[in-house]
Design a protein around this motif. Structure first.
Motif, PDB file in Angstrom:
ATOM      1  N   ILE A 294     -18.796  -8.619 -14.043  1.00 15.31           N
ATOM      2  CA  ILE A 294     -18.066  -8.803 -15.302  1.00 15.31           C
ATOM      3  C   ILE A 294     -16.755  -8.031 -15.274  1.00 15.31           C
ATOM      4  CG2 ILE A 294     -18.130  -8.333 -17.792  1.00 15.31           C
ATOM      5  CD1 ILE A 294     -21.142  -8.883 -17.674  1.00 15.31           C
ATOM      6  N   ALA A 295     -16.796  -6.812 -14.739  1.00 12.64           N
ATOM      7  CA  ALA A 295     -15.580  -6.003 -14.656  1.00 12.64           C
ATOM      8  C   ALA A 295     -14.535  -6.666 -13.755  1.00 12.64           C
ATOM      9  CB  ALA A 295     -15.914  -4.609 -14.139  1.00 12.64           C
ATOM     10  N   LEU A 296     -14.982  -7.241 -12.629  1.00 13.11           N
ATOM     11  CA  LEU A 296     -14.047  -7.890 -11.711  1.00 13.11           C
ATOM     12  C   LEU A 296     -13.462  -9.162 -12.310  1.00 13.11           C
ATOM     13  CD1 LEU A 296     -15.900  -7.460  -8.297  1.00 13.11           C
ATOM     14  CD2 LEU A 296     -13.866  -6.239  -9.089  1.00 13.11           C
ATOM     15  N   VAL A 297     -14.276  -9.944 -13.001  1.00 13.18           N
ATOM     16  CA  VAL A 297     -13.766 -11.150 -13.658  1.00 13.18           C
ATOM     17  C   VAL A 297     -12.746 -10.774 -14.723  1.00 13.18           C
ATOM     18  CG1 VAL A 297     -14.379 -13.105 -15.137  1.00 13.18           C
ATOM     19  CG2 VAL A 297     -15.816 -12.534 -13.169  1.00 13.18           C
ATOM     20  N   TYR A 298     -13.037  -9.713 -15.469  1.00  9.93           N
ATOM     21  CA  TYR A 298     -12.082  -9.230 -16.480  1.00  9.93           C
ATOM     22  C   TYR A 298     -10.775  -8.809 -15.815  1.00  9.93           C
ATOM     23  CZ  TYR A 298      -9.874  -6.101 -19.843  1.00  9.93           C
ATOM     24  OH  TYR A 298      -8.967  -5.491 -20.675  1.00  9.93           O
ATOM     25  N   SER A 299     -10.880  -8.061 -14.735  1.00 10.58           N
ATOM     26  CA  SER A 299      -9.690  -7.578 -14.039  1.00 10.58           C
ATOM     27  C   SER A 299      -8.867  -8.725 -13.461  1.00 10.58           C
ATOM     28  CB  SER A 299     -10.100  -6.621 -12.921  1.00 10.58           C
ATOM     29  OG  SER A 299      -8.992  -6.237 -12.147  1.00 10.58           O
ATOM     30  N   ALA A 300      -9.558  -9.758 -12.978  1.00 10.67           N
ATOM     31  CA  ALA A 300      -8.862 -10.869 -12.328  1.00 10.67           C
ATOM     32  C   ALA A 300      -8.233 -11.831 -13.319  1.00 10.67           C
ATOM     33  CB  ALA A 300      -9.833 -11.629 -11.425  1.00 10.67           C
ATOM     34  N   THR A 301      -8.643 -11.790 -14.583  1.00  8.26           N
ATOM     35  CA  THR A 301      -8.167 -12.787 -15.562  1.00  8.26           C
ATOM     36  C   THR A 301      -7.600 -12.167 -16.832  1.00  8.26           C
ATOM     37  OG1 THR A 301     -10.390 -12.975 -16.541  1.00  8.26           O
ATOM     38  CG2 THR A 301      -9.865 -14.468 -14.740  1.00  8.26           C
ATOM     39  N   ASN A 302      -7.382 -10.853 -16.855  1.00  4.29           N
ATOM     40  CA  ASN A 302      -6.985 -10.209 -18.108  1.00  4.29           C
ATOM     41  C   ASN A 302      -5.517 -10.389 -18.468  1.00  4.29           C
ATOM     42  OD1 ASN A 302      -5.768  -8.570 -16.246  1.00  4.29           O
ATOM     43  ND2 ASN A 302      -6.531  -6.641 -17.092  1.00  4.29           N
ATOM     44  N   ASN A 303      -4.745 -11.096 -17.604  1.00  5.82           N
ATOM     45  CA  ASN A 303      -3.348 -11.333 -17.918  1.00  5.82           C
ATOM     46  C   ASN A 303      -3.139 -12.610 -18.723  1.00  5.82           C
ATOM     47  OD1 ASN A 303      -4.064 -13.071 -15.911  1.00  5.82           O
ATOM     48  ND2 ASN A 303      -2.278 -12.684 -14.601  1.00  5.82           N
ATOM     49  N   THR A 304      -4.223 -13.205 -19.184  1.00  4.13           N
ATOM     50  CA  THR A 304      -4.128 -14.420 -19.973  1.00  4.13           C
ATOM     51  C   THR A 304      -3.792 -14.101 -21.425  1.00  4.13           C
ATOM     52  OG1 THR A 304      -5.320 -16.396 -20.701  1.00  4.13           O
ATOM     53  CG2 THR A 304      -6.596 -14.373 -20.491  1.00  4.13           C
ATOM     54  N   GLU A 305      -3.191 -15.055 -22.120  1.00  2.97           N
ATOM     55  CA  GLU A 305      -2.845 -14.888 -23.528  1.00  2.97           C
ATOM     56  C   GLU A 305      -3.868 -15.537 -24.449  1.00  2.97           C
ATOM     57  OE1 GLU A 305       1.072 -16.375 -24.034  1.00  2.97           O
ATOM     58  OE2 GLU A 305       2.027 -14.818 -22.790  1.00  2.97           O
ATOM     59  N   LEU A 306      -4.988 -15.947 -23.900  1.00  2.00           N
ATOM     60  CA  LEU A 306      -6.028 -16.552 -24.714  1.00  2.00           C
ATOM     61  C   LEU A 306      -6.687 -15.519 -25.619  1.00  2.00           C
ATOM     62  CD1 LEU A 306      -7.797 -18.756 -22.013  1.00  2.00           C
ATOM     63  CD2 LEU A 306      -6.260 -19.566 -23.810  1.00  2.00           C
ATOM     64  N   ALA A 307      -7.275 -16.007 -26.718  1.00  2.00           N
ATOM     65  CA  ALA A 307      -8.069 -15.125 -27.571  1.00  2.00           C
ATOM     66  C   ALA A 307      -9.255 -14.606 -26.770  1.00  2.00           C
ATOM     67  CB  ALA A 307      -8.532 -15.881 -28.808  1.00  2.00           C
TER      68      ALA A 307
ATOM     69  N   TYR B 269     -12.357 -14.362 -27.211  1.00  4.99           N
ATOM     70  CA  TYR B 269     -13.580 -15.151 -27.165  1.00  4.99           C
ATOM     71  C   TYR B 269     -13.413 -16.431 -26.347  1.00  4.99           C
ATOM     72  CZ  TYR B 269     -11.107 -17.454 -31.025  1.00  4.99           C
ATOM     73  OH  TYR B 269     -10.158 -18.072 -31.797  1.00  4.99           O
ATOM     74  N   LYS B 270     -12.193 -16.700 -25.855  1.00  6.48           N
ATOM     75  CA  LYS B 270     -11.956 -17.865 -25.005  1.00  6.48           C
ATOM     76  C   LYS B 270     -11.706 -17.479 -23.546  1.00  6.48           C
ATOM     77  CE  LYS B 270      -9.954 -20.836 -28.604  1.00  6.48           C
ATOM     78  NZ  LYS B 270      -8.768 -21.634 -28.990  1.00  6.48           N
ATOM     79  N   THR B 271     -11.746 -16.191 -23.262  1.00  8.33           N
ATOM     80  CA  THR B 271     -11.449 -15.729 -21.913  1.00  8.33           C
ATOM     81  C   THR B 271     -12.631 -15.914 -20.978  1.00  8.33           C
ATOM     82  OG1 THR B 271     -12.149 -13.494 -22.504  1.00  8.33           O
ATOM     83  CG2 THR B 271      -9.806 -14.018 -22.762  1.00  8.33           C
ATOM     84  N   GLU B 272     -12.333 -15.904 -19.671  1.00  3.99           N
ATOM     85  CA  GLU B 272     -13.391 -16.068 -18.678  1.00  3.99           C
ATOM     86  C   GLU B 272     -14.380 -14.905 -18.706  1.00  3.99           C
ATOM     87  OE1 GLU B 272     -10.261 -16.783 -18.078  1.00  3.99           O
ATOM     88  OE2 GLU B 272     -10.195 -18.785 -17.161  1.00  3.99           O
ATOM     89  N   TRP B 273     -13.867 -13.689 -18.915  1.00  4.43           N
ATOM     90  CA  TRP B 273     -14.780 -12.545 -18.883  1.00  4.43           C
ATOM     91  C   TRP B 273     -15.780 -12.582 -20.035  1.00  4.43           C
ATOM     92  CZ3 TRP B 273     -14.939  -9.259 -23.019  1.00  4.43           C
ATOM     93  CH2 TRP B 273     -13.814  -9.217 -23.863  1.00  4.43           C
ATOM     94  N   PHE B 274     -15.335 -13.049 -21.214  1.00  2.00           N
ATOM     95  CA  PHE B 274     -16.267 -13.153 -22.331  1.00  2.00           C
ATOM     96  C   PHE B 274     -17.261 -14.291 -22.099  1.00  2.00           C
ATOM     97  CE2 PHE B 274     -17.582 -14.809 -26.482  1.00  2.00           C
ATOM     98  CZ  PHE B 274     -18.133 -13.656 -27.032  1.00  2.00           C
ATOM     99  N   LYS B 275     -16.776 -15.401 -21.540  1.00  2.00           N
ATOM    100  CA  LYS B 275     -17.681 -16.508 -21.226  1.00  2.00           C
ATOM    101  C   LYS B 275     -18.704 -16.079 -20.173  1.00  2.00           C
ATOM    102  CE  LYS B 275     -14.358 -20.205 -22.221  1.00  2.00           C
ATOM    103  NZ  LYS B 275     -13.558 -21.316 -21.618  1.00  2.00           N
ATOM    104  N   GLN B 276     -18.272 -15.223 -19.242  1.00  2.00           N
ATOM    105  CA  GLN B 276     -19.196 -14.742 -18.225  1.00  2.00           C
ATOM    106  C   GLN B 276     -20.303 -13.905 -18.859  1.00  2.00           C
ATOM    107  OE1 GLN B 276     -19.521 -15.764 -15.319  1.00  2.00           O
ATOM    108  NE2 GLN B 276     -19.748 -14.210 -13.741  1.00  2.00           N
ATOM    109  N   ILE B 277     -19.939 -13.073 -19.830  1.00  6.75           N
ATOM    110  CA  ILE B 277     -20.956 -12.304 -20.550  1.00  6.75           C
ATOM    111  C   ILE B 277     -21.929 -13.235 -21.249  1.00  6.75           C
ATOM    112  CG2 ILE B 277     -21.336 -10.694 -22.465  1.00  6.75           C
ATOM    113  CD1 ILE B 277     -18.703  -9.356 -21.748  1.00  6.75           C
ATOM    114  N   ALA B 278     -21.396 -14.301 -21.857  1.00  8.42           N
ATOM    115  CA  ALA B 278     -22.258 -15.279 -22.530  1.00  8.42           C
ATOM    116  C   ALA B 278     -23.185 -15.970 -21.532  1.00  8.42           C
ATOM    117  CB  ALA B 278     -21.393 -16.307 -23.260  1.00  8.42           C
ATOM    118  N   HIS B 279     -22.663 -16.296 -20.356  1.00 10.92           N
ATOM    119  CA  HIS B 279     -23.490 -16.930 -19.321  1.00 10.92           C
ATOM    120  C   HIS B 279     -24.655 -16.018 -18.926  1.00 10.92           C
ATOM    121  CE1 HIS B 279     -19.644 -19.249 -17.997  1.00 10.92           C
ATOM    122  NE2 HIS B 279     -20.243 -19.857 -18.996  1.00 10.92           N
TER     123      HIS B 279
END
Length: 404
Positions: free
Chosen positions: A20-33, A35-45
Motif C-alpha cells: 500500500i505504501a509503494l502504491v501510494y508513493s508511485a501514484t501520489n502525484n495525481t490530482e484525483l480526490a 477516494y478515487k486514487t489507486e492507493w485508496f482503491k488498493q486498501i479497499a481491495h
C-alpha cells in the motif's frame, strides 16, 4: 487463536503494508480526490479480500471438496464468455464487466483449477509409465490453459503450468519424471536459442532414460517428441502473438530497442540500480516521480521498492516473502490428507511463481510477462485472489484434520 500461525500472519500484513505504501508513493502525484486514487482503491481491495479470507477460514475444510468440480465448471464458463464479450485492454480480452465491477476470470480460474486438480489427484495416483493415469488431470489442465492462452495471457497460463508440475510431483512423480515430462517443451525453447544446448538436452534425455530403466516405448516416445518439437519450434515462434515475440527478443537484448520494446526493462534496471544500499527515500526517485518507469504501480512495483529503499528494502521484503512461503508449505507437515497437501502446495506455488517471475523480469532475468507481485502490485482481481489463497492456507492449517 492459539492455533494461528502468527509468523505467517505477521509476514502477510507486513507485505500488505509495504504494498500500500509503494502504491501510494508511485501514484501520489495525481490530482484525483483521495477516494478515487489507486492507493485508496488498493486498501479497499485488501479490505474486501480480508473479509473473504476470514469467511474462508471459518468454513469446514470438506466444503472445498464438495464445490471443487462445480466451481471448476463455472470458471470454464466465465473463460468462454470472456472470449466473446470480454473487455479488451492492451491487445488481450481478459476482463468482464458485471454491474459496474470489472474482474479477470483467469484469476479466479486459478483457484478453481487448484481445487479440481487437487481433488482428482488426491484420489488417483499418477505415473509417467502409465499414460492413462495422466488423461484426466491432463484434460483438467488443458481446458483452462488453452482458453487463457487464447486471450492471450501467456503469464497466467504459465502459472497453471507451474501448478501442474508441482501437483504431479505431490501426486507421485519423481523429479526425474518431471524432467522427462517437460523435456519436449524445453526442446522447443533451447532449439530456438542454441543448437548446441538443444543437442545436449537430447543427449541428456536419452542417457537419463536409459540409466533409470524407463520402458523402451516411453524412451522412444520422449525422444521422438523432443526431436520433433525442436524442429517445429520455428512454427511455434511464428504462431505467437507479436507482443509475445517482442517480449522474448527484448529479454535477450533490451538495448537493441531502448526507446520502445526494451524501454521497460532498461528503466526498471536503472530504478533498482540507482537505489543503492538504502535507497533514495520514501516518495523520492527520478524514475518513479518523473514517470520514466511504466506500469510502476502494477507490474514494476518491485522497481519502485528498489529505487526508494535500495538493497536493504529489497532484502527485508524478500525475507518476508521467504517466511510466508516457508510457513505455507510447512502446513503439509501437519496433516496427511492428500487433498489438503495438494491445495497447500498449489496455493504456495501460485504465490511463489508470481513472486519469482515478477522479480526476475524487473531485473532482466526473464521476459516481461505481466505477472503482478503478490500483496504489492496494484489490482483488484489479483489482490482478492491472493487473499483467497491466504484464506485457503489458513483454513487447511486449522481444519485440515477435519477434511472427512
Amino acid at each position: 487463536m492459539k492455533k494461528m500461525d502468527w509468523l505467517f500472519i505477521g509476514s502477510l500484513f507486513s507485505l500488505i503494508g509495504i504494498g500500500i505504501a509503494l502504491v501510494y508513493s508511485a501514484t501520489n502525484n495525481t490530482e484525483l480526490a483521495w477516494y478515487k486514487t489507486e492507493w485508496f482503491k488498493q486498501i479497499a481491495h485488501f479490505a474486501i479480500g480480508f473479509l473473504i479470507a476470514v469467511t474462508i477460514v471459518f468454513l469446514p475444510a470438506k466444503f472445498w471438496k464438495n464445490i471443487a468440480y462445480a466451481f471448476y465448471a463455472f470458471s470454464i464458463l466465465t473463460l468462454l464468455f470472456v472470449m466473446d464479450s470480454g473487455h479488451v485492454s492492451k491487445g488481450a480480452g481478459r476482463w468482464l464487466d458485471i454491474a459496474g465491477f470489472r474482474f479477470q476470470p483467469s484469476e479466479f480460474a486459478k483457484i478453481a483449477y487448484l481445487l479440481a486438480s487437487s481433488l482428482w489427484l488426491s484420489k488417483h495416483r499418477v505415473n509417467i509409465v502409465q499414460p492413462k493415469t495422466l488423461i484426466i488431470p491432463g484434460l483438467i489442465f488443458m481446458v483452462p490453459f488453452l482458453l487463457i492462452l487464447k486471450q492471450p495471457n501467456l503469464g497466467t497460463a504459465l502459472v497453471f503450468t507451474a501448478m501442474l508440475l508441482v501437483q504431479l510431483y505431490w501426486a507421485g512423480f519423481r523429479i526425474i519424471d518431471l524432467f522427462l515430462f517437460v523435456s519436449p517443451v524445453a526442446s522447443v525453447i533451447l532449439s530456438a536459442v542454441s543448437a548446441l544446448y538443444w543437442n545436449l538436452l537430447i543427449i541428456c534425455v536419452f542417457f537419463i532414460s536409459i540409466k533409470f530403466k524407463y520402458p523402451l516405448w516411453l524412451i522412444i516416445l520422449i525422444m521422438t517428441l523432443g526431436v520433433g518439437s525442436g524442429y517445429v519450434s520455428q512454427m511455434a515462434w511464428h504462431s505467437m502473438e507479436a507482443h509475445q515475440r517482442d517480449r522474448i527478443l527484448t529479454f535477450m537484448d533490451p538495448d537493441s530497442d531502448p526507446k520502445h520494446k526494451g524501454y521497460q526493462v532498461i528503466q526498471s534496471q536503472v530504478a533498482i540500480g540507482s537505489g543503492g544500499l538504502f535507497g533514495k527515500g520514501f516518495g523520492e526517485g527520478s524514475q518513479t516521480n518523473l514517470a520514466f518507469l511504466p506500469e510502476k504501480h502494477t507490474d514494476f512495483i518491485f522497481s519502485v521498492l528498489g529505487e526508494q529503499f535500495g538493497f536493504a528494502g529489497i532484502f527485508v521484503t524478500l525475507a518476508l516473502f521467504f517466511i510466508l512461503f516457508l510457513r505455507s508449505i510447512m502446513i503439509c507437515r501437519l496433516h496427511t490428507d492428500g487433498f489438503v497437501n495438494l491445495v497447500v502446495a498449489g496455493s504456495t506455488t501460485i504465490l511463489f511463481f508470481h513472486t519469482f517471475v515478477n522479480v526476475a523480469m524487473t531485473i532482466g532475468f526473464m521476459p516481461v510477462t505481466g505477472l503482478p507481485l503478490p500483496f504489492l502490485s496494484y489490482g483488484g482481481s489479483f489482490v482478492i485472489t491472493c487473499m483467497i489463497l491466504v484464506g485457503l492456507l489458513t483454513n487447511m492449517r486449522l481444519k485440515g484434520k477435519d477434511i472427512y
